[in-house]
Design a protein around this motif. Structure first.
Motif, short mmCIF file in Angstrom:
data_model
loop_
_atom_site.label_atom_id
_atom_site.label_comp_id
_atom_site.label_asym_id
_atom_site.label_seq_id
_atom_site.Cartn_x
_atom_site.Cartn_y
_atom_site.Cartn_z
N LEU A 1 11.08 -55.48 -23.31
CA LEU A 1 12.45 -55.17 -23.75
C LEU A 1 12.53 -53.76 -24.32
N PRO A 2 13.52 -52.99 -23.87
CA PRO A 2 13.67 -51.63 -24.39
C PRO A 2 14.12 -51.63 -25.85
N GLU A 3 13.84 -50.52 -26.53
CA GLU A 3 14.31 -50.30 -27.90
C GLU A 3 15.83 -50.43 -27.94
N GLY A 4 16.34 -50.99 -29.02
CA GLY A 4 17.78 -51.04 -29.23
C GLY A 4 18.47 -52.25 -28.63
N VAL A 5 17.74 -53.07 -27.90
CA VAL A 5 18.36 -54.28 -27.33
C VAL A 5 18.69 -55.23 -28.47
N GLU A 6 19.90 -55.76 -28.45
CA GLU A 6 20.31 -56.69 -29.49
C GLU A 6 20.66 -58.07 -28.93
N THR A 7 21.12 -58.11 -27.67
CA THR A 7 21.57 -59.36 -27.06
C THR A 7 20.84 -59.58 -25.76
N LEU A 8 20.43 -60.82 -25.53
CA LEU A 8 19.74 -61.19 -24.29
C LEU A 8 20.48 -62.32 -23.60
#
Length: 69
Positions: A38-45
């Protein structure tokens, strides 16, 4: 009182529903791999094809997760 097996939303929230998966090395490794990808800054999946939601549940401690099956 335990949730009905037909109330999947309530079962997802019930902590004891996840007991059979605790300590499963395959699931723990899969969760570690997904977290690493997961890339940096991801908040929602969004997990499309989430099955029983075990990965969504495992990642919900750090991300806003949505499972769709």
């Amino acid at each position: 009182m335990a949730p009905s097996p037909h109330d999947t939303a309530a079962l997802f929230e019930e902590a004891s529903s996840w007991d059979p998966y605790r300590g499963n090395p395959y699931l723990e490794q899969r969760t570690r791999i997904v977290r690493a990808l997961l890339p940096e800054g991801v908040e929602t999946l969004l997990d499309v094809g989430c099955g029983n939601g075990i990965l969504v549940h495992a990642l919900s401690d750090r991300y806003r997760t949505i499972g769709l099956d």
